[in-house]
Write a protein that holds these residues in place. Structure first.
Motif, PDB file in Angstrom:
ATOM      1  N   GLY A 226      -0.623 -54.866  40.470  1.00  0.00           N
ATOM      2  CA  GLY A 226      -0.031 -55.625  39.426  1.00  0.00           C
ATOM      3  C   GLY A 226      -0.266 -55.116  37.903  1.00  0.00           C
ATOM      4  N   ASP A 227      -0.734 -55.504  36.921  1.00  0.00           N
ATOM      5  CA  ASP A 227      -0.820 -55.026  35.815  1.00  0.00           C
ATOM      6  C   ASP A 227      -2.557 -54.498  35.481  1.00  0.00           C
ATOM      7  N   MET A 228      -2.914 -53.911  36.793  1.00  0.00           N
ATOM      8  CA  MET A 228      -4.374 -53.309  36.540  1.00  0.00           C
ATOM      9  C   MET A 228      -4.234 -52.009  36.735  1.00  0.00           C
ATOM     10  N   ILE A 229      -4.785 -51.402  37.835  1.00  0.00           N
ATOM     11  CA  ILE A 229      -4.569 -50.009  38.504  1.00  0.00           C
ATOM     12  C   ILE A 229      -3.260 -50.294  39.528  1.00  0.00           C
ATOM     13  N   ALA A 230      -2.059 -49.954  38.897  1.00  0.00           N
ATOM     14  CA  ALA A 230      -0.970 -50.525  39.468  1.00  0.00           C
ATOM     15  C   ALA A 230      -0.597 -49.902  40.726  1.00  0.00           C
ATOM     16  N   VAL A 231      -0.709 -48.778  41.007  1.00  0.00           N
ATOM     17  CA  VAL A 231      -0.381 -48.389  42.118  1.00  0.00           C
ATOM     18  C   VAL A 231      -1.724 -47.349  42.668  1.00  0.00           C
ATOM     19  N   PRO A 232      -1.816 -47.066  43.874  1.00  0.00           N
ATOM     20  CA  PRO A 232      -3.132 -46.323  44.360  1.00  0.00           C
ATOM     21  C   PRO A 232      -3.160 -45.030  43.580  1.00  0.00           C
ATOM     22  N   PRO A 233      -4.202 -44.803  43.044  1.00  0.00           N
ATOM     23  CA  PRO A 233      -4.493 -43.621  42.585  1.00  0.00           C
ATOM     24  C   PRO A 233      -4.138 -42.317  43.837  1.00  0.00           C
ATOM     25  N   VAL A 234      -3.733 -41.155  43.020  1.00  0.00           N
ATOM     26  CA  VAL A 234      -3.274 -39.990  44.022  1.00  0.00           C
ATOM     27  C   VAL A 234      -4.203 -38.829  43.506  1.00  0.00           C
ATOM     28  N   GLN A 235      -4.955 -38.354  44.434  1.00  0.00           N
ATOM     29  CA  GLN A 235      -6.074 -37.276  44.106  1.00  0.00           C
ATOM     30  C   GLN A 235      -5.827 -36.108  44.858  1.00  0.00           C
ATOM     31  N   PHE A 236      -6.220 -35.071  44.120  1.00  0.00           N
ATOM     32  CA  PHE A 236      -6.134 -33.737  44.576  1.00  0.00           C
ATOM     33  C   PHE A 236      -7.579 -33.049  44.572  1.00  0.00           C
ATOM     34  N   GLN A 237      -8.114 -32.561  45.528  1.00  0.00           N
ATOM     35  CA  GLN A 237      -9.730 -31.938  46.020  1.00  0.00           C
ATOM     36  C   GLN A 237      -9.551 -30.709  46.622  1.00  0.00           C
ATOM     37  N   THR A 238     -10.381 -29.884  46.323  1.00  0.00           N
ATOM     38  CA  THR A 238     -10.688 -28.559  47.034  1.00  0.00           C
ATOM     39  C   THR A 238     -11.545 -28.898  48.054  1.00  0.00           C
ATOM     40  N   ALA A 239     -11.625 -28.091  49.229  1.00  0.00           N
ATOM     41  CA  ALA A 239     -12.164 -28.601  50.397  1.00  0.00           C
ATOM     42  C   ALA A 239     -13.568 -28.564  50.055  1.00  0.00           C
ATOM     43  N   ASP A 240     -13.997 -27.358  49.348  1.00  0.00           N
ATOM     44  CA  ASP A 240     -15.453 -27.055  49.011  1.00  0.00           C
ATOM     45  C   ASP A 240     -16.202 -27.816  48.239  1.00  0.00           C
ATOM     46  N   GLY A 241     -15.267 -29.062  47.453  1.00  0.00           N
ATOM     47  CA  GLY A 241     -15.840 -29.974  46.499  1.00  0.00           C
ATOM     48  C   GLY A 241     -16.153 -29.170  45.303  1.00  0.00           C
ATOM     49  N   ALA A 242     -15.481 -28.236  44.821  1.00  0.00           N
ATOM     50  CA  ALA A 242     -15.629 -27.706  43.518  1.00  0.00           C
ATOM     51  C   ALA A 242     -14.701 -28.081  42.507  1.00  0.00           C
ATOM     52  N   GLU A 243     -13.504 -28.665  42.510  1.00  0.00           N
ATOM     53  CA  GLU A 243     -12.734 -29.270  41.861  1.00  0.00           C
ATOM     54  C   GLU A 243     -11.986 -30.474  42.232  1.00  0.00           C
ATOM     55  N   TYR A 244     -11.448 -31.493  41.248  1.00  0.00           N
ATOM     56  CA  TYR A 244     -10.826 -32.614  41.680  1.00  0.00           C
ATOM     57  C   TYR A 244     -10.048 -33.081  40.454  1.00  0.00           C
ATOM     58  N   VAL A 245      -8.809 -33.455  40.801  1.00  0.00           N
ATOM     59  CA  VAL A 245      -7.913 -34.139  39.887  1.00  0.00           C
ATOM     60  C   VAL A 245      -7.378 -35.299  40.442  1.00  0.00           C
ATOM     61  N   SER A 246      -7.134 -36.276  39.620  1.00  0.00           N
ATOM     62  CA  SER A 246      -6.509 -37.563  39.970  1.00  0.00           C
ATOM     63  C   SER A 246      -5.613 -38.312  38.907  1.00  0.00           C
ATOM     64  N   LEU A 247      -4.793 -39.111  39.276  1.00  0.00           N
ATOM     65  CA  LEU A 247      -3.800 -39.644  38.458  1.00  0.00           C
ATOM     66  C   LEU A 247      -3.785 -41.050  38.889  1.00  0.00           C
ATOM     67  N   GLN A 248      -4.028 -41.983  37.844  1.00  0.00           N
ATOM     68  CA  GLN A 248      -3.959 -43.397  37.874  1.00  0.00           C
ATOM     69  C   GLN A 248      -3.556 -44.064  36.918  1.00  0.00           C
ATOM     70  N   TYR A 249      -2.382 -45.076  37.137  1.00  0.00           N
ATOM     71  CA  TYR A 249      -1.848 -45.959  36.031  1.00  0.00           C
ATOM     72  C   TYR A 249      -2.987 -47.185  35.719  1.00  0.00           C
ATOM     73  N   LEU A 250      -3.179 -47.216  34.164  1.00  0.00           N
ATOM     74  CA  LEU A 250      -3.932 -48.410  33.891  1.00  0.00           C
ATOM     75  C   LEU A 250      -3.271 -49.361  33.020  1.00  0.00           C
ATOM     76  N   GLY A 251      -3.148 -50.678  33.639  1.00  0.00           N
ATOM     77  CA  GLY A 251      -2.679 -51.653  32.882  1.00  0.00           C
ATOM     78  C   GLY A 251      -2.941 -52.692  31.893  1.00  0.00           C
ATOM     79  N   SER A 252      -2.318 -53.600  31.413  1.00  0.00           N
ATOM     80  CA  SER A 252      -2.980 -54.284  30.072  1.00  0.00           C
ATOM     81  C   SER A 252      -4.069 -55.318  30.523  1.00  0.00           C
ATOM     82  N   ALA A 253      -4.283 -55.607  31.989  1.00  0.00           N
ATOM     83  CA  ALA A 253      -5.125 -56.550  32.508  1.00  0.00           C
ATOM     84  C   ALA A 253      -6.396 -55.926  32.493  1.00  0.00           C
ATOM     85  N   LEU A 254      -6.609 -54.509  31.920  1.00  0.00           N
ATOM     86  CA  LEU A 254      -7.881 -53.882  32.199  1.00  0.00           C
ATOM     87  C   LEU A 254      -8.637 -53.712  30.867  1.00  0.00           C
TER      88      LEU A 254
END
Length: 280
Positions: free
Chosen positions: A145-173
């Motif tokens: 809905g108007d919250m975290i609208a779609v499931p976040p997409v994450q990118f992670q290194t196998a050793d746990g060194a780096e992490y990136v994620s993208l998420q949409y934040l709606g007005s209900a938050l």
């Protein structure tokens, strides 16, 4: 042969039986009470195995009926989708969600991360069985809905060194009109920092021991934000992580605007080896 009341009494039955006559045929009908008395008159070595068999049958049928609804959930826990599969199993329910989905996957940042062999791409919240998602804050309660609208997409290194994620934040938050609530931003950082370091720990699981947040700029609702994190130190069951939330870079920009910064210490529980993580 006709059986009379006296004969019934003689063989031990109470006088509750009845006759049914059809033409020249006579049928002796035994009432439920008579059947009960007859069963009680059977030898103990017959009654005990029969009672045990009926009890076992009743228990098995009852357990099967009660357990049936939980079978799909158990299967989903034991055999969750792979990281690659989580990227394809989500289907936007509306045109608006489809537009957000397209914005995330068509952005140069996402495309570059998908092509970077150091990172593993996934949508980890989709590994949570659907029947259990209502018990997860970011993967169920606040998702859609108007919250975290779609499931976040994450990118992670196998050793746990780096992490990136993208998420949409709606007005209900929002806390204030149009401004995303600071507590929600802290939650996103807490979860993202933790996910970053999990692979670096012995049992890939930890809880938050401390979390420090610095709010740099108001975060406007109705946009995709980028979470970036790195594990700075690991010592046995402890991991230190720092990260930030940024705006999605505009065309021609290499980096977005820093909105919130955070750092945290995560500690793996001593009993982590015996704990089952629903989300990995």
């Amino acid at each position: 042969m006709l059986i009379g009341p006296c004969a019934l009494k003689t063989i031990g039955f109470p006088l509750t039986a009845a006759f049914h006559r059809t033409g020249a045929t006579q049928t002796f009908l035994v009432s439920p009470v008579d059947q009960m008395y007859a069963a009680a008159s059977r030898p103990l070595y017959i009654r005990l195995p029969l009672a045990a068999a009926l009890t076992l049958l009743t228990f098995t049928l009852g357990f099967s009926i009660m357990a049936a609804p939980a079978l799909p959930t158990a299967k989903a826990i034991l055999d969750p989708p792979t990281d690659e599969e989580t990227l394809t199993i989500y289907t936007p329910a509306t045109t608006e969600l489809g537009a957000i989905e397209s914005q995330i996957f068509s952005h140069p940042l996402t495309r570059s991360l998908l092509q970077d062999g150091r990172f593993i791409a996934s949508r980890p919240h989709l590994k949570i069985p659907e029947a259990m998602r209502h018990q997860n804050l970011t993967g169920g309660t606040l998702l859609g809905g108007d919250m975290i609208a779609v499931p976040p997409v994450q990118f992670q290194t196998a050793d746990g060194a780096e992490y990136v994620s993208l998420q949409y934040l709606g007005s209900a938050l929002c806390g204030h009109p149009g401004i995303v609530h600071g507590g929600l931003l802290a939650t996103l950082l807490d979860e993202g920092l933790g996910r970053c370091c999990f692979p670096a720990l012995p049992n890939k699981l930890a809880v938050t021991a401390s979390l420090k947040i610095d709010y740099k700029k108001p975060v406007k609702a109705g946009q995709v934000v980028v979470m970036k994190a790195e594990t700075t130190r690991v010592d046995g069951r402890k991991a230190w992580v720092k990260g930030r939330l940024e705006t999605l870079p505009k065309e021609g920009e290499k980096e977005g605007i820093v909105l919130v910064e955070g750092e945290a210490l995560f500690i793996e529980p001593r009993q982590a080896a015996t704990m089952k993580a629903v989300v990995t």
